[in-house]
Design a protein around this motif. Sequence first.
Motif, PDB file in Angstrom:
ATOM      1  N   GLU A 241       0.846  -1.199   0.000  1.00  0.00           N
ATOM      2  CA  GLU A 241       0.000   0.000   0.000  1.00  0.00           C
ATOM      3  C   GLU A 241       0.876   1.241   0.000  1.00  0.00           C
ATOM      4  O   GLU A 241       2.014   1.192   0.415  1.00  0.00           O
ATOM      5  CB  GLU A 241      -0.819   0.073   1.289  1.00  0.00           C
ATOM      6  CG  GLU A 241      -2.170  -0.551   1.229  1.00  0.00           C
ATOM      7  CD  GLU A 241      -2.726  -0.682   2.631  1.00  0.00           C
ATOM      8  OE1 GLU A 241      -2.736   0.329   3.351  1.00  0.00           O
ATOM      9  OE2 GLU A 241      -3.085  -1.804   2.998  1.00  0.00           O
ATOM     10  N   LYS A 242       0.250   2.337  -0.409  1.00  0.00           N
ATOM     11  CA  LYS A 242       0.950   3.607  -0.378  1.00  0.00           C
ATOM     12  C   LYS A 242       1.157   4.054   1.073  1.00  0.00           C
ATOM     13  O   LYS A 242       0.313   3.820   1.924  1.00  0.00           O
ATOM     14  CB  LYS A 242       0.086   4.626  -1.113  1.00  0.00           C
ATOM     15  CG  LYS A 242       0.766   5.881  -1.488  1.00  0.00           C
ATOM     16  CD  LYS A 242       0.097   6.421  -2.738  1.00  0.00           C
ATOM     17  CE  LYS A 242      -0.695   7.674  -2.447  1.00  0.00           C
ATOM     18  NZ  LYS A 242      -1.386   8.181  -3.644  1.00  0.00           N
ATOM     19  N   VAL A 243       2.294   4.688   1.347  1.00  0.00           N
ATOM     20  CA  VAL A 243       2.571   5.177   2.701  1.00  0.00           C
ATOM     21  C   VAL A 243       2.689   6.692   2.649  1.00  0.00           C
ATOM     22  O   VAL A 243       3.484   7.237   1.901  1.00  0.00           O
ATOM     23  CB  VAL A 243       3.900   4.610   3.226  1.00  0.00           C
ATOM     24  CG1 VAL A 243       4.085   4.983   4.690  1.00  0.00           C
ATOM     25  CG2 VAL A 243       3.947   3.107   3.039  1.00  0.00           C
ATOM     26  N   THR A 244       1.891   7.374   3.459  1.00  0.00           N
ATOM     27  CA  THR A 244       1.945   8.832   3.435  1.00  0.00           C
ATOM     28  C   THR A 244       2.899   9.338   4.512  1.00  0.00           C
ATOM     29  O   THR A 244       3.243   8.630   5.455  1.00  0.00           O
ATOM     30  CB  THR A 244       0.557   9.445   3.700  1.00  0.00           C
ATOM     31  OG1 THR A 244       0.166   9.092   5.021  1.00  0.00           O
ATOM     32  CG2 THR A 244      -0.470   8.943   2.712  1.00  0.00           C
ATOM     33  N   GLN A 245       3.271  10.597   4.294  1.00  0.00           N
ATOM     34  CA  GLN A 245       4.121  11.306   5.235  1.00  0.00           C
ATOM     35  C   GLN A 245       3.547  11.302   6.640  1.00  0.00           C
ATOM     36  O   GLN A 245       4.225  11.007   7.612  1.00  0.00           O
ATOM     37  CB  GLN A 245       4.224  12.765   4.722  1.00  0.00           C
ATOM     38  CG  GLN A 245       5.433  13.482   5.121  1.00  0.00           C
ATOM     39  CD  GLN A 245       6.660  12.663   4.837  1.00  0.00           C
ATOM     40  OE1 GLN A 245       6.802  12.049   3.781  1.00  0.00           O
ATOM     41  NE2 GLN A 245       7.546  12.617   5.797  1.00  0.00           N
ATOM     42  N   GLY A 246       2.241  11.627   6.722  1.00  0.00           N
ATOM     43  CA  GLY A 246       1.567  11.716   8.019  1.00  0.00           C
ATOM     44  C   GLY A 246       1.591  10.380   8.740  1.00  0.00           C
ATOM     45  O   GLY A 246       1.794  10.310   9.954  1.00  0.00           O
ATOM     46  N   ASP A 393      -3.203  10.371   6.374  1.00  0.00           N
ATOM     47  CA  ASP A 393      -2.215  11.427   6.563  1.00  0.00           C
ATOM     48  C   ASP A 393      -2.568  12.376   7.712  1.00  0.00           C
ATOM     49  O   ASP A 393      -1.694  12.984   8.315  1.00  0.00           O
ATOM     50  CB  ASP A 393      -2.102  12.222   5.259  1.00  0.00           C
ATOM     51  CG  ASP A 393      -0.736  12.851   5.106  1.00  0.00           C
ATOM     52  OD1 ASP A 393       0.240  12.213   5.523  1.00  0.00           O
ATOM     53  OD2 ASP A 393      -0.652  13.963   4.574  1.00  0.00           O
ATOM     54  N   LEU A 394      -3.868  12.502   8.025  1.00  0.00           N
ATOM     55  CA  LEU A 394      -4.285  13.482   9.034  1.00  0.00           C
ATOM     56  C   LEU A 394      -3.820  13.063  10.431  1.00  0.00           C
ATOM     57  O   LEU A 394      -4.098  11.950  10.862  1.00  0.00           O
ATOM     58  CB  LEU A 394      -5.812  13.635   9.017  1.00  0.00           C
ATOM     59  CG  LEU A 394      -6.378  14.368   7.800  1.00  0.00           C
ATOM     60  CD1 LEU A 394      -7.872  14.117   7.664  1.00  0.00           C
ATOM     61  CD2 LEU A 394      -6.092  15.864   7.908  1.00  0.00           C
TER      62      LEU A 394
END
Length: 481
Positions: A241-246, A393-394
């Motif tokens: 899966e994609k991993v976000t910065q948050g 991300d939030l």
Amino acid sequence: MPKADLRRLQDDGLARYVREELYPFSAHYRRVFDAAGVKPEDVRGVADLARLPFTTKQDLLAAQSDPATKRDFVLIPSPEKIRAHWPLGRKLPLLLGGAEARERVRRAYTPNFVTFTTGRSSDPVVFSYTPYDLQLLGEIGARMWDVHGITDPATRILNMFPFAPHLAFWQATFAGFETGQLMLGTGGGKVMGTAGNLRVAERVQPTVLIGTPGFVYHMLREGAERGAKLSSVNMVILGAEKVTQGLKEKMSEALAALGSPKVVISGTYGFTEARMAFSECPTPYDKTPGYHVYPDKGVFEVVDPESGRVLGEGETGELVYTPIDGHGTVVCRYRTGDVAVGGITWEPCPWCGRTVPRIGTELRRASDQRSMSLTKIKGTLVDLSTMASILSDLPEVEEWQVVLQKKNDDPHGLDELVVRISARPETDRAAFEKKLRENLMLGIEVSPSVVEFMTRDQVLEALGMETELKEKRFLDRRPKA
Ligand SMILES: [Zn+2]
């Protein structure tokens, strides 16, 4: 290797692969080449691929659903084809080698292992591996560890990918076998539960954690809250899966609370049809080096998702993959449906110095080929993977789930988009809901019909964090069209 040499190596590898493997042994691609009027000798390098049509998931599904064609994507050699298509130096030892040589070919080409695609909206596509391919899977695994910088002989790896016939678990497992490093596979939340994974982690004190972002984050957060001690971790490798910065920030916060303050969090990119995965090298949280790919094992083209035109280096477009090594099920010009922002660069990596093609880390869906990741909500086409990124991300969000349903369960009624949230306790819900709606409007041009605040346990239960192979982030309850 310098870029020019690598490109030549790739051109030669592709030409040989098409001549000696793909064209002679793949019933499907023999038909494709003949229909396009392309002879195998015409493919002398990557630039010649554009003369061939793309392969889609639908092509694979169509072939595999018909008993007459279900093995058409598998390389199946025969003595006649070997005689006709292999160069003398390669076929002579085989033709003179008798039973032993025949057995070698049998082992190299007869599938003995499979993985499936995990698409939610269509039947799974089966990809077969031969003993030759399993060796390759191990070699790729060792390369991934090399890119991640995992070289310490005292490395202890906790592999929390779900036990399943999916690439992610097996790629990690074979990496461990090939490199001889200690690896323990827990099977993820469904097999051992969150508490079981935490117990094993506390006991083994792993240096590397591997798993899906959703489960790894959940396990770390639970551990931090229960006062678990996990002070050994220096790397987290996330896949599937994609991993976000948050999310990286939330994870590193939990890791610090567990006693591991300095951890590199890296992503990987892989897909069933490539039968391998690609890694990011270690960087600080806010930097993305891109996925490092292996130019001697396969070719990535970047194309315009609309016209199919091949794009240049650094241009944003859909990734198209052609392996140039491997037996079993193979594809040529496979459309991944993944759009890489910034495309591919061959410039030396500023972090590790390797000169290999690197895929931009930000991927978006170009089509709904692989899953339900593009769907119409209230008449707007929505990329669910973008929505997933926005939600995870939030910083206020602990867990989330999206439910798509019809208003009042009326099949002809309006679409309802329900976003279920468990927020951190200190969150000002009204202000958060406003921000959430704004972010979603900006990112995917849809605002939820309802934002439902739930307890964390309620959301975890709805997600099936401990009961599903992979948690159900999107629940589509609308009747199938
Ligand atoms: Zn690098």
